[in-house]
Design a protein around this motif. Structure first.
Motif, mmCIF file in Angstrom:
data_model
loop_
_atom_site.group_PDB
_atom_site.id
_atom_site.type_symbol
_atom_site.label_atom_id
_atom_site.label_comp_id
_atom_site.label_asym_id
_atom_site.label_seq_id
_atom_site.Cartn_x
_atom_site.Cartn_y
_atom_site.Cartn_z
ATOM 1 N N ASP A 32 -3.702 11.284 -2.109
ATOM 2 C CA ASP A 32 -2.685 12.499 -2.351
ATOM 3 C C ASP A 32 -2.559 13.276 -3.859
ATOM 4 O O ASP A 32 -2.008 14.990 -4.050
ATOM 5 N N THR A 85 -1.825 1.531 1.706
ATOM 6 C CA THR A 85 -1.032 3.075 1.885
ATOM 7 C C THR A 85 -1.064 3.132 0.384
ATOM 8 O O THR A 85 -0.791 4.666 -0.199
ATOM 9 N N GLN A 89 -3.364 6.105 0.061
ATOM 10 C CA GLN A 89 -2.999 7.353 0.358
ATOM 11 C C GLN A 89 -2.106 8.254 -0.531
ATOM 12 O O GLN A 89 -2.257 9.590 -1.451
ATOM 13 N N GLN A 95 -6.603 3.378 6.341
ATOM 14 C CA GLN A 95 -5.095 3.009 6.182
ATOM 15 C C GLN A 95 -4.650 1.383 6.379
ATOM 16 O O GLN A 95 -3.884 0.737 5.473
#
Length: 252
Positions: free
Chosen positions: A154, A147, A150, A188
């Protein structure tokens, strides 16, 4: 309404202060401010030059040492989501760091703003590397949750691409897509070992994914030293740096 303090009370308050202030042997009586413009018209001071010249010559002899050679200009200009300089920088950091920690999955050792100077085609000197990386940034490996990875992906997508190695991705409508990490599709639910700098880990540019890692390892390796070692080793093999854009980050 006005409040009046009796003279005796005022004397009691101010007396010790005045006595203390008068106990100094020095008093500021005047202060002047003058600006001296440093322009081409200012003549060199030969006495100062004679003082630093021996040190400058010694430093120049060290900084002008050739570490290796590059087949092409390594420039920071972005093409799509990557730059030749960013690819070289990241590949060098990852290669040197994996000598200590082979578990590293990928790296983002710097932001685009941290790449200060292009590296020239032809001879690369120690001075060139110091100009590229003038900071004392250290490399650190973080084990972080998928996570958090991620969140980093991003950021990379949102900013149009950053220097990376061990990572491939597309940027679609400002979002990461088709992400491949260390040769495998991004998952993830997994933890990943990510190499970065102490500067980025400290929250540079609002990056927060390294704040609460599962684990971390300081490699005692400065980014600049990693670059120097990588260039020297390439030269020792009788090769030149030959970094080309490889599409590790593309825009769809």
């Amino acid at each position: 309404m006005h409040t009046f303090i009796p003279l005796k009370t005022l004397s009691f308050i101010l007396g010790p202060l005045l006595l203390y202030s008068c106990s100094s042997n020095y008093h500021l009586v005047k202060s002047n401010r003058t600006e001296y413009a440093v322009t081409k018209e200012v003549k060199a001071d030969s006495s100062i030059i004679r003082t630093y010249q021996p040190y400058k010559l010694k430093l120049d002899s060290q900084m002008n040492v050739i570490l290796g050679y590059s087949e092409n200009l390594l420039e920071k200009k972005m093409t799509g989501g990557e730059s030749v300089l960013g690819d070289f920088f990241s590949d060098a950091a990852l290669a040197e760091a994996r000598k200590t920690d082979p578990q590293i999955d990928f790296t983002m050792p710097s932001t685009n703003g941290g790449l200060r100077n292009d590296l020239p085609s032809g001879a690369i000197t120690l001075a060139n590397v110091f100009q590229l990386m003038p900071f004392e940034n250290e490399l650190i490996v973080f084990e972080i949750k998928g996570t958090e990875v991620q969140s980093l992906l991003d950021y990379i997508a949102r900013t149009g691409g950053q220097p990376v190695s061990g990572l491939k991705m597309k940027i679609v409508a400002g979002k990461p897509a088709a992400v491949i990490i260390n040769g495998q599709p991004f998952d993830q639910t997994k933890n990943y070992h990510v190499l970065t700098s102490d500067y980025i880990a400290g929250g540079a540019d609002g990056i927060s994914c390294f704040k609460k890692p599962v684990a971390s390892k300081v490699l005692n390796l400065k980014i600049r030293d990693a670059l120097i070692s990588y260039i020297k080793e390439t030269q020792a093999r009788g090769e030149k740096i030959s970094t080309k854009l490889d599409g590790r980050i593309t825009h769809d």
